[in-house]
Design a protein around this motif. Sequence first.
Motif, PDB file in Angstrom:
ATOM      1  N   ALA A  26       0.827  -1.218   0.000  1.00  0.00           N
ATOM      2  CA  ALA A  26       0.000   0.000   0.000  1.00  0.00           C
ATOM      3  C   ALA A  26       0.857   1.261   0.000  1.00  0.00           C
ATOM      4  CB  ALA A  26      -0.969   0.011   1.168  1.00  0.00           C
ATOM      5  N   LEU A  27       1.905   1.247  -0.812  1.00  0.00           N
ATOM      6  CA  LEU A  27       2.713   2.457  -0.988  1.00  0.00           C
ATOM      7  C   LEU A  27       2.484   2.996  -2.398  1.00  0.00           C
ATOM      8  CD1 LEU A  27       6.016   1.266   0.659  1.00  0.00           C
ATOM      9  CD2 LEU A  27       4.550   3.087   1.467  1.00  0.00           C
ATOM     10  N   SER A  28       2.869   4.240  -2.604  1.00  0.00           N
ATOM     11  CA  SER A  28       2.679   4.920  -3.902  1.00  0.00           C
ATOM     12  C   SER A  28       1.262   4.751  -4.426  1.00  0.00           C
ATOM     13  CB  SER A  28       3.701   4.454  -4.934  1.00  0.00           C
ATOM     14  OG  SER A  28       3.827   3.057  -4.948  1.00  0.00           O
ATOM     15  N   MET A  29       0.292   5.183  -3.597  1.00  0.00           N
ATOM     16  CA  MET A  29      -1.110   5.060  -3.991  1.00  0.00           C
ATOM     17  C   MET A  29      -1.561   6.179  -4.925  1.00  0.00           C
ATOM     18  SD  MET A  29      -1.765   2.387  -2.339  1.00  0.00           S
ATOM     19  CE  MET A  29      -3.283   2.378  -3.234  1.00  0.00           C
ATOM     20  N   CYS A  30      -0.841   7.307  -4.919  1.00  0.00           N
ATOM     21  CA  CYS A  30      -1.340   8.471  -5.675  1.00  0.00           C
ATOM     22  C   CYS A  30      -1.583   8.160  -7.146  1.00  0.00           C
ATOM     23  CB  CYS A  30      -0.395   9.657  -5.537  1.00  0.00           C
ATOM     24  SG  CYS A  30       0.077  10.010  -3.863  1.00  0.00           S
ATOM     25  N   ALA A 111       8.936  11.515  -5.175  1.00  0.00           N
ATOM     26  CA  ALA A 111       8.444  11.444  -3.788  1.00  0.00           C
ATOM     27  C   ALA A 111       7.826  10.092  -3.463  1.00  0.00           C
ATOM     28  CB  ALA A 111       7.409  12.554  -3.550  1.00  0.00           C
TER      29      ALA A 111
END
Lengths: 205, 321
Positions: A26-30, A111
Amino acid sequence: MSTTTKSNTQLLVDGILKENPIFKLALSMCPAVGISTSVMNGILLGTAVLFVQVFSGCTISLVRNYIHPKIRIPTYTLTIATWVTVIDLVLAAYVPGAYKAMGMFVRLIVAFAIITMRLEMFASREPLTKSFWDGLGMGLGFMVGMVTLGVVRELLGSGELLGYDVLGFKPLLFFVLPSAGFFVVGLMMGFFNWIEVAYNRRKEG
Amino acid sequence: MNGMNGLRRYQWLMGILLVALFLTGCETGHDFVKKTEFKDADKIVVIFAGPVDNAWATDVSNFSVYEEPDPDIRLNIKEAALGPDKTTLTLNFEAPLNQGEAHILSTTNIVSEGQDLGAATLTVKKLYFGILMTIFLGAALIQNFVFTKYLGLCVFFGTSQKRSTAIGMGIVFTTVMVFAGMMAWALYQFVLKPYQLTYLNIVVFIGLVSLSVQGVDTILRKVNPALFKAFGVYLVLVIANCIAIAVPLMLADNEYNAWESLMLALGAGLGFMLALFLMACVRERLELAKIPPSFRGLPIAFVTAGLFALAFLGFSGLSIY
């Protein structure tokens, strides 16, 4: 120096399945919410992330013995920023149309928590080849996640795949709207959890 | 909340800022002209201090209008109409005007009741305060970074579990954002652009954000240790937030000036805080709700955020101009 006992292929497969950056970590959801409206976006941004992940991983791995521990995070950030600039300029020059569709997200790779995390956890400790395979696995995992979302949204939303009409009708037009990103990601996460729970229950009983 | 009391001391600073904002962007072109303004999409209205000659005012060839950056391109005036009180002149243009730019309107000698009052060069522009408010509201509500631009989601879902955490993160993020935004503006306008180094934007801005976080950390630790104890933990998270790097990139892309950059940074910070707070309120309730096991945690939070995103679509109709 190497602390991992995993083989190269194991690293690759883990990145795609067991430690998938989008659905598992659940990282880099953007970008997963913002621009997963089409398969093409997923492939392009996936390529960019793959490139940055592999190259910054290799760079850090090469110089890992010379980085002072106190300034390691700024070093990672600047390394990532440099490679992001490279892929940003390349994409802007060769695929201007698709680059525009992705908006700011290519530049925002800088980021992404997933890349910094892998540099800190893996590339700063492991030799070059291992870091390469780990970067490849993580990058591909991200790409697979983005493409999965893209397939679901494009197929159900507009009945198309990669711009070709597949279904001939639009089952759920809502899915392809920008604001539906949250719903699609939430529903798919829930779906994968459900599969996992059902699978574990069957294994036990 | 200890932190809120500390902030109250700086209210005078806000007062000065507001006064400064009002003072910028007031100008006079000619003594006889009271006011100039845009109307609808394709009209400019000029209000004179006294009645002007009908024959002079309705002759289109007496006026010429151009946008401030390109004086060579004269805009075509379709019709000039004088109001019944003879003081309100409406210029009707053939094409819609680009109202974001200042327009220069030059007239031949103004004729009023037989007297010649001399030529005038007038500036027509939107009230600067309005433009700033548009940028601020745009960043905070209409184009909310979380719900309509889908940025900063990792930190958003990580820190929206409790209301106190949400407020702390929001305040710290806004402070760092204003700091970093202003530095990014100065660096972009005075270093990167003049020396044609804009391809270094990403590298410079990410360094700048880390630097501001470190700066705020050091200053806060010395100046107000109590505040630092409460909010220090959130500082590290700011770097991992894509909004922190998106704001400098946006103000460079749009060539914003100092005030506009400040408004964008402030709007981004407060918009993020609003999103966090709203989400935290709902998630505190969700803790008590009966949710299917596979949807507990992140999945239901995403669905909730989706509902908020739909609600925020309603703001798209809101704008000052």
